[in-house]
Design a protein around this motif. Structure first.
Motif, PDB file in Angstrom:
ATOM      1  N   HIS A  92       0.844  -1.195   0.000  1.00 33.55           N
ATOM      2  CA  HIS A  92       0.000   0.000   0.000  1.00 33.55           C
ATOM      3  C   HIS A  92       0.884   1.250   0.000  1.00 33.55           C
ATOM      4  CE1 HIS A  92      -2.538   3.169   1.780  1.00 33.55           C
ATOM      5  NE2 HIS A  92      -3.543   2.533   1.204  1.00 33.55           N
ATOM      6  N   LYS A  93       1.890   1.257   0.843  1.00 33.64           N
ATOM      7  CA  LYS A  93       2.809   2.403   0.916  1.00 33.64           C
ATOM      8  C   LYS A  93       3.619   2.549  -0.372  1.00 33.64           C
ATOM      9  CE  LYS A  93       3.228   2.275   5.911  1.00 33.64           C
ATOM     10  NZ  LYS A  93       4.067   1.907   7.058  1.00 33.64           N
ATOM     11  N   ASP A  98       4.873   5.337  -5.436  1.00 30.78           N
ATOM     12  CA  ASP A  98       5.061   5.250  -6.889  1.00 30.78           C
ATOM     13  C   ASP A  98       4.165   6.236  -7.625  1.00 30.78           C
ATOM     14  OD1 ASP A  98       6.900   3.258  -6.494  1.00 30.78           O
ATOM     15  OD2 ASP A  98       5.567   1.620  -7.105  1.00 30.78           O
ATOM     16  N   VAL A  99       2.901   6.303  -7.217  1.00 31.82           N
ATOM     17  CA  VAL A  99       1.958   7.202  -7.874  1.00 31.82           C
ATOM     18  C   VAL A  99       2.371   8.655  -7.644  1.00 31.82           C
ATOM     19  CG1 VAL A  99      -0.441   8.031  -7.836  1.00 31.82           C
ATOM     20  CG2 VAL A  99       0.042   5.586  -7.842  1.00 31.82           C
ATOM     21  N   LYS A 100       2.795   8.957  -6.431  1.00 32.42           N
ATOM     22  CA  LYS A 100       3.240  10.326  -6.122  1.00 32.42           C
ATOM     23  C   LYS A 100       4.453  10.704  -6.972  1.00 32.42           C
ATOM     24  CE  LYS A 100       4.566  13.333  -2.332  1.00 32.42           C
ATOM     25  NZ  LYS A 100       4.733  13.458  -0.887  1.00 32.42           N
ATOM     26  N   ALA A 101       5.417   9.793  -7.082  1.00 32.08           N
ATOM     27  CA  ALA A 101       6.619  10.061  -7.874  1.00 32.08           C
ATOM     28  C   ALA A 101       6.263  10.231  -9.350  1.00 32.08           C
ATOM     29  CB  ALA A 101       7.625   8.931  -7.696  1.00 32.08           C
ATOM     30  N   PRO A 145      -1.125  18.685  -4.835  1.00 34.43           N
ATOM     31  CA  PRO A 145      -0.311  17.572  -4.319  1.00 34.43           C
ATOM     32  C   PRO A 145      -1.020  16.233  -4.467  1.00 34.43           C
ATOM     33  CG  PRO A 145      -1.223  18.866  -2.520  1.00 34.43           C
ATOM     34  CD  PRO A 145      -1.554  19.593  -3.788  1.00 34.43           C
ATOM     35  N   ALA A 146      -0.325  15.295  -5.063  1.00 32.77           N
ATOM     36  CA  ALA A 146      -0.850  13.937  -5.219  1.00 32.77           C
ATOM     37  C   ALA A 146      -0.143  13.052  -4.207  1.00 32.77           C
ATOM     38  CB  ALA A 146      -0.602  13.431  -6.623  1.00 32.77           C
ATOM     39  N   THR A 147      -0.916  12.357  -3.399  1.00 35.09           N
ATOM     40  CA  THR A 147      -0.323  11.486  -2.387  1.00 35.09           C
ATOM     41  C   THR A 147      -0.298  10.033  -2.828  1.00 35.09           C
ATOM     42  OG1 THR A 147      -2.444  11.156  -1.306  1.00 35.09           O
ATOM     43  CG2 THR A 147      -1.093  12.998  -0.523  1.00 35.09           C
ATOM     44  N   GLY A 148      -1.148   9.679  -3.788  1.00 38.73           N
ATOM     45  CA  GLY A 148      -1.225   8.299  -4.243  1.00 38.73           C
ATOM     46  C   GLY A 148      -2.099   7.433  -3.355  1.00 38.73           C
ATOM     47  N   HIS A 149      -2.668   8.025  -2.300  1.00 38.47           N
ATOM     48  CA  HIS A 149      -3.474   7.219  -1.379  1.00 38.47           C
ATOM     49  C   HIS A 149      -4.769   6.735  -2.015  1.00 38.47           C
ATOM     50  CE1 HIS A 149      -0.831   7.620   1.984  1.00 38.47           C
ATOM     51  NE2 HIS A 149      -0.867   8.927   1.924  1.00 38.47           N
ATOM     52  N   ALA A 150      -5.368   7.531  -2.884  1.00 37.56           N
ATOM     53  CA  ALA A 150      -6.614   7.101  -3.524  1.00 37.56           C
ATOM     54  C   ALA A 150      -6.371   5.855  -4.371  1.00 37.56           C
ATOM     55  CB  ALA A 150      -7.197   8.229  -4.373  1.00 37.56           C
TER      56      ALA A 150
END
Length: 166
Positions: A92-93, A98-101, A145-150
């Motif tokens: 999950h992390k 990866d999505v944030k990068a 800011p994109a965190t990638g959590h979604a």
């Protein structure tokens, strides 16, 4: 670990004692009485789910599978029982990072493209267009800011659905 032997109205006392003794022997041998039979691997579970829920819209099926295949492709041939909570939390992390990068990298590339266009149109004598491109470059360089959590939450939600199905 607690296990129900049977309801009072379903089983006699002697039969319950015998069944409890069998359960205890099994538990001492490492058998979990509450462990459910799995559909096998994650890939097999996905196929079984697809067959059982063939009435779902194709887009729903595609959305479920895209997340799993894109982000959990290394787990497709693993037995479901071998996927642990720690593995899920770690992945999950990783997905979120990866999505944030990727989002940050795309923003930088977009800003560079706008700046290149600004230089090009300014060289042609179109200062106003250059200003607009530079403004767009500044906006692209500082995206929301994109965190990638979604994305990681959606992937794990699909994984949980397949676990619950199994």
């Amino acid at each position: 670990r607690r296990a129900t032997v049977g309801g009072v109205n379903e089983i006699t006392l002697d039969a319950a004692r015998k069944r409890a003794a069998e359960l205890l022997m099994g538990m001492r041998a490492g058998v979990d009485p509450k462990a459910k039979a799995s559909c096998g691997t994650l890939r097999q579970t996905i196929e079984a789910h697809r067959a059982a829920y063939a009435h779902l819209r194709p887009r729903s099926q595609r959305n479920y599978n895209t997340a799993i295949v894109r982000y959990l492709d290394k787990w497709l041939d693993r037995p479901l029982a071998s996927i642990t909570r720690d593995m899920v939390e770690a992945r999950h992390k990783e997905i979120a990072a990866d999505v944030k990068a990727r989002h940050t990298q795309a923003a930088v590339l977009s800003a560079k493209n706008y700046l290149a266009k600004a230089d090009k149109v300014e060289a042609m004598g179109w200062a106003d267009a250059g200003k607009r491109y530079r403004k767009a470059a500044a906006k692209a360089a500082a995206p929301a800011p994109a965190t990638g959590h979604a994305t990681s939450n959606g992937t794990m939600r699909a994984l949980r659905m397949y676990f619950n199905f199994a």
